[in-house]
Motif scaffolding. Structure first.
Motif, mmCIF file in Angstrom:
data_model
loop_
_atom_site.group_PDB
_atom_site.id
_atom_site.type_symbol
_atom_site.label_atom_id
_atom_site.label_comp_id
_atom_site.label_asym_id
_atom_site.label_seq_id
_atom_site.Cartn_x
_atom_site.Cartn_y
_atom_site.Cartn_z
ATOM 1 N N LEU A 365 20.292 70.987 95.093
ATOM 2 C CA LEU A 365 19.079 71.732 94.781
ATOM 3 C C LEU A 365 18.889 71.844 93.269
ATOM 4 O O LEU A 365 17.781 71.662 92.748
ATOM 5 N N ALA A 366 19.975 72.143 92.555
ATOM 6 C CA ALA A 366 19.891 72.267 91.099
ATOM 7 C C ALA A 366 19.505 70.939 90.457
ATOM 8 O O ALA A 366 18.633 70.889 89.573
ATOM 9 N N PHE A 367 20.136 69.851 90.899
ATOM 10 C CA PHE A 367 19.772 68.538 90.362
ATOM 11 C C PHE A 367 18.316 68.206 90.694
ATOM 12 O O PHE A 367 17.591 67.607 89.891
ATOM 13 N N GLY A 368 17.890 68.611 91.898
ATOM 14 C CA GLY A 368 16.502 68.394 92.274
ATOM 15 C C GLY A 368 15.533 69.157 91.387
ATOM 16 O O GLY A 368 14.434 68.678 91.093
ATOM 17 N N CYS A 369 15.945 70.357 90.950
ATOM 18 C CA CYS A 369 15.092 71.140 90.046
ATOM 19 C C CYS A 369 14.858 70.381 88.743
ATOM 20 O O CYS A 369 13.726 70.333 88.231
ATOM 21 N N PHE A 370 15.919 69.808 88.201
ATOM 22 C CA PHE A 370 15.772 69.053 86.955
ATOM 23 C C PHE A 370 14.968 67.767 87.188
ATOM 24 O O PHE A 370 14.186 67.355 86.327
ATOM 25 N N ILE A 608 31.262 68.622 100.821
ATOM 26 C CA ILE A 608 30.338 68.965 99.738
ATOM 27 C C ILE A 608 29.328 67.840 99.529
ATOM 28 O O ILE A 608 28.124 68.079 99.373
ATOM 29 N N GLY A 609 29.833 66.602 99.537
ATOM 30 C CA GLY A 609 28.922 65.462 99.399
ATOM 31 C C GLY A 609 27.925 65.395 100.534
ATOM 32 O O GLY A 609 26.734 65.097 100.316
ATOM 33 N N MET A 610 28.389 65.691 101.745
ATOM 34 C CA MET A 610 27.483 65.674 102.894
ATOM 35 C C MET A 610 26.416 66.751 102.749
ATOM 36 O O MET A 610 25.240 66.533 103.085
ATOM 37 N N GLY A 611 26.802 67.922 102.233
ATOM 38 C CA GLY A 611 25.821 68.986 102.014
ATOM 39 C C GLY A 611 24.735 68.555 101.054
ATOM 40 O O GLY A 611 23.544 68.831 101.270
ATOM 41 N N GLY A 612 25.134 67.856 99.983
ATOM 42 C CA GLY A 612 24.139 67.352 99.045
ATOM 43 C C GLY A 612 23.224 66.320 99.669
ATOM 44 O O GLY A 612 22.001 66.326 99.445
ATOM 45 N N VAL A 613 23.802 65.436 100.461
ATOM 46 C CA VAL A 613 23.001 64.399 101.128
ATOM 47 C C VAL A 613 22.022 65.026 102.118
ATOM 48 O O VAL A 613 20.847 64.629 102.193
ATOM 49 N N LEU A 614 22.483 66.017 102.884
ATOM 50 C CA LEU A 614 21.605 66.667 103.854
ATOM 51 C C LEU A 614 20.455 67.391 103.165
ATOM 52 O O LEU A 614 19.313 67.361 103.642
ATOM 53 N N LEU A 615 20.753 68.051 102.034
ATOM 54 C CA LEU A 615 19.697 68.742 101.297
ATOM 55 C C LEU A 615 18.646 67.741 100.805
ATOM 56 O O LEU A 615 17.440 67.932 100.988
ATOM 57 N N ALA A 616 19.128 66.661 100.182
ATOM 58 C CA ALA A 616 18.196 65.650 99.674
ATOM 59 C C ALA A 616 17.412 65.014 100.814
ATOM 60 O O ALA A 616 16.193 64.781 100.699
ATOM 61 N N SER A 617 18.079 64.751 101.928
ATOM 62 C CA SER A 617 17.399 64.134 103.074
ATOM 63 C C SER A 617 16.322 65.047 103.636
ATOM 64 O O SER A 617 15.232 64.591 104.022
ATOM 65 N N SER A 618 16.616 66.344 103.700
ATOM 66 C CA SER A 618 15.622 67.279 104.233
ATOM 67 C C SER A 618 14.372 67.309 103.365
ATOM 68 O O SER A 618 13.252 67.414 103.873
ATOM 69 N N LEU A 619 14.551 67.210 102.044
ATOM 70 C CA LEU A 619 13.398 67.201 101.150
ATOM 71 C C LEU A 619 12.555 65.942 101.358
ATOM 72 O O LEU A 619 11.321 65.995 101.349
ATOM 73 N N VAL A 620 13.215 64.801 101.547
ATOM 74 C CA VAL A 620 12.502 63.549 101.778
ATOM 75 C C VAL A 620 11.754 63.616 103.111
ATOM 76 O O VAL A 620 10.576 63.221 103.205
ATOM 77 N N VAL A 621 12.424 64.111 104.144
ATOM 78 C CA VAL A 621 11.799 64.207 105.464
ATOM 79 C C VAL A 621 10.578 65.125 105.404
ATOM 80 O O VAL A 621 9.513 64.812 105.951
#
Length: 708
Positions: A365-370, A608-621
């Motif tokens: 989420l933080a990386f996505g903010c930037f 932790i990596g999976m959590g990041g992937v799921l967050l990014a995937s949810s935003l794309v979806v």
């Protein structure tokens, strides 16, 4: 965007956090910024006075009186109370601020901002964990725990006072000042000044990041900023502009305040007269979920917090839905995984995969903010280096100021670490992780109104995933851990960055000049740190039994933290000996022989990596394919205790708003908005008023009605 036929679409876009153009002509009339002005001397005087008052009283209120605390979360109870008193006076006594002693809107915003940002510093925001982390190991060391042998030799002596035959600053702090002894201020002054320097450097970086991201979040994305909506709405109508009825002349607001204040007052009467029955505010469901498979749902609390319901009403239905539904999802998943034997009940929620998934989501989420702010950051950087004309008000801090402040603060933090013997590489990584986490937490507060959050995987542990402790060496581990623990406090309960961003947004919405805001916040921080040096030490040393009697924190926290470091030191010591022995024989240790301090936990890293992937995937979806719940509730898995406490209040706030919008439309929503803001104001005022009553009565065990 919501479908045009739905009732929610009738509400202005900025109410629902819809992404909108930053073009002022495209914004609702209410959003167009007012002419910005500075504060008068009255606002400055009141702001500094209220800040000093908080710094003077918070140690006693939070650590001696117990009950509801002011510095253990980001709920701005004291700031709302000060504003309540001043606005009520302005409404009913000062004739809409037209008298010579009147206060301007900018004065009131400055008071609110100064107290909101500094409220936690005298308590759990800095002092509590600084003194416990720095001095606790020296006080609690013994032959059995081996702190003095394994950990303390790596701790710089200048970071803490030390006992001697002539003076016992640590003993007197932890056990109380003997009669006839003078408090040894000088022994504490040096270490305190050193750590204030470290704190101010981090604060500078936080201010700079907020300055660089504010325009993106406030104007381009138009986040809800629920905590800023409280003072903004309370100030409407006071200047005689006729934009809206004054807050304290609105019956809906008064009913909200009165109902919550009456509810909490009734329960507080039980603290003084036990014959008065207490109205339950909630309970744990453990007793009802004692048998399998339902025991897998534990922890499962049902608590009603009016302030949380009120703030939830101010955010979008999409965000509030996420905040409770992801809690339910986590508990149902845990129940099935426990029944399948894939998850231990002891690791079902407080640690393990759920926490790791949330941690990865927060980082993503933080990386996505930037990433979302890349155009705005590029624009500001080009302005800073002179390759683009300045688009902002030339009288306000511009892009060059923010980038220079960021560079100076980051350089200052790294220089401080290097002077303490910390490697530049490790220090830079730890600072990067810390600021990344702060940014993610700030996004949660600005978008979801979350004033109570925790994150269980702290930056030093994330750094240990990049470079194992054995490779860093024990000296680096001890110093980095100390710096990290001071900066994050109680697992990120009260990070200052969300409050700074909130006040910056508030100033842009209410017409307070940003230069005045920044100067006021800087002055307030200096005052809070200065006054709390005397108030905190005085409170601890003059409390019977000292700090150990004030809070179990001064026994449990340092023992726990130093025991972890001692275990790591013992593992590193044994590892180095075995490694040297194997090398002498011409071999090397097998991976299975490595202790935890010398190997990476790839399982945790994977989650932790999976959590990041799921967050990014949810935003794309959500963006390109179909509706999917907002991921904010998923991120809250990073530290589940706040979600356990608050989920039911999120649910109630969501349900109430859903029904009002569905059956009443935009007019009903806007007509009831002040009632729900009144719930928040009432809870804030009740907490302060009854804490003052407890102080006057000397009652140290009172009802706690805020999460903490």
């Amino acid at each position: 965007m919501a479908d045009a036929q739905t009732p929610e679409s009738l509400i202005p876009a900025h109410v629902h956090e819809r992404r909108a153009s930053a073009d002022p002509e495209a914004l609702p009339a209410e959003f167009v910024l007012r002419r910005h002005e500075g504060a008068t001397w009255r606002g400055w005087a009141l702001g500094l006075f209220c800040t000093a008052l908080l710094a003077l009283t918070i140690p006693y209120c939070d650590l001696v009186l117990h009950g509801t605390t002011f510095s253990n979360h980001m709920f701005p109870a004291t700031s709302v109370f000060f504003l309540f008193v001043l606005v009520a006076a302005g409404t009913y006594a000062l004739g809409r601020f037209r008298g010579r002693l009147g206060l301007t809107r900018q004065d009131l915003v400055l008071v609110f901002a100064m107290t909101m940002v500094t409220n936690a510093l005298p308590g759990n925001g800095f002092w509590t964990y600084w003194v416990a982390q720095m001095s606790g190991g020296f006080f609690h060391q013994s032959a059995e725990n081996r702190f003095g042998e394994l950990v303390l030799p790596h701790m710089p002596q200048a970071w803490s006072p030390h006992d001697s035959e002539a003076s016992r600053p640590l003993e007197w702090f932890y056990t109380g000042l003997p009669e006839g002894q003078a408090l040894p201020w000088g022994a504490w002054a040096g270490p305190y000044a050193i750590w204030c320097g470290a704190l101010l450097m981090v604060f500078g970086a936080i201010f700079a990041l907020c300055g660089l991201l504010r325009r993106q979040w406030s104007e381009h994305e138009q986040l809800a900023f629920p905590l800023a909506q409280l003072p903004e709405d309370m100030l409407k109508g006071l200047d005689g502009s006729g934009e809206q009825k004054p807050f304290f002349k609105d019956r809906a607001a008064l009913w909200g305040i009165a109902l919550v204040f009456a509810f909490h007052s009734w329960n507080h009467l039980n603290d003084y007269w036990s014959s008065i029955p207490r109205i339950p505010q909630g309970n744990s469901m453990r007793g009802y979920l004692s048998e399998a498979p339902w025991s897998g749902l534990v922890p499962f609390y049902v608590f009603v917090y009016p302030s949380v319901i009120g703030l939830t009403y101010l955010i979008s239905l999409e965000v509030s839905f996420s905040l409770w539904v992801f809690f339910v999802i986590s508990r149902v998943l845990a129940m099935f995984l426990i029944q399948a034997g894939m998850l231990s009940p002891a690791r079902s929620y407080w640690e393990g995969p759920f926490v790791d998934l949330g941690t990865g989501a927060l980082l993503a989420l933080a990386f996505g903010c930037f990433f979302m702010a890349r155009k705005e950051l590029t624009r500001s950087f080009l302005e800073a280096v002179g390759l683009r004309a300045n688009e902002g008000d030339p009288s306000e801090p511009g892009a060059r100021f923010w980038w220079l402040l960021l560079g100076f603060s980051v350089s200052g933090s790294l220089a401080w670490m290097m002077l303490a013997g910390i490697s530049l590489f490790y220090g830079a990584l730890l600072l990067l992780i810390l600021l990344t986490v702060f940014t993610g937490l700030t996004r949660l507060t600005c978008e979801g109104g979350l004033f109570f959050m925790q994150m269980y995987t702290i930056p030093i542990e994330m750094l240990g995933m990049v470079q194992v402790p054995a490779a860093m060496g024990m000296s680096q581990v001890v110093k980095l851990t100390a710096w990290d623990r001071v900066m994050i406090g109680d697992w990120f309960r009260v990070p200052v960055m969300p409050n700074v961003m909130t006040t910056m947004h508030l100033s842009s919405r209410t017409g307070l000049r940003q230069r005045t805001l920044l100067s006021g916040l800087a002055a307030a921080i200096v005052v809070a740190l200065s006054v709390s040096f005397f108030s905190f030490l005085y409170t601890a040393c003059h409390t019977p039994g000292g700090a150990m009697a004030m809070s179990p924190l001064y026994a449990d926290f340092p023992r726990h933290e130093y025991a972890k470091m001692a275990r790591a030191a013992a593992q590193i010591e044994a590892f180095e000996a075995r490694e040297a022995e194997a090398a002498a024989k011409g071999g090397a240790l097998a991976p299975g022989e490595l202790p935890p301090a010398a190997r990476r936990d790839w399982t945790q890293i994977g989650w932790i990596g999976m959590g990041g992937v799921l967050l990014a995937s949810s935003l794309v979806v959500r963006r390109f394919f179909f509706w999917f719940p907002h991921p904010i509730g998923f991120v809250m898995w990073m530290g589940p205790y706040p979600l356990v406490c608050l989920w039911f209040s999120f649910f109630l706030g969501w349900l109430i708003k859903l029904l009002i919008v569905k059956f009443g439309g935009a007019q009903a929503y806007l007509g009831t908005k002040r009632f729900f803001i009144g719930l928040v104001v009432g809870e804030a005022c009740a907490s302060v008023v009854w804490k003052m009553i407890a102080a006057l009565a000397g009652n140290a065990d009172t009802t706690s009605f805020l999460p903490g």
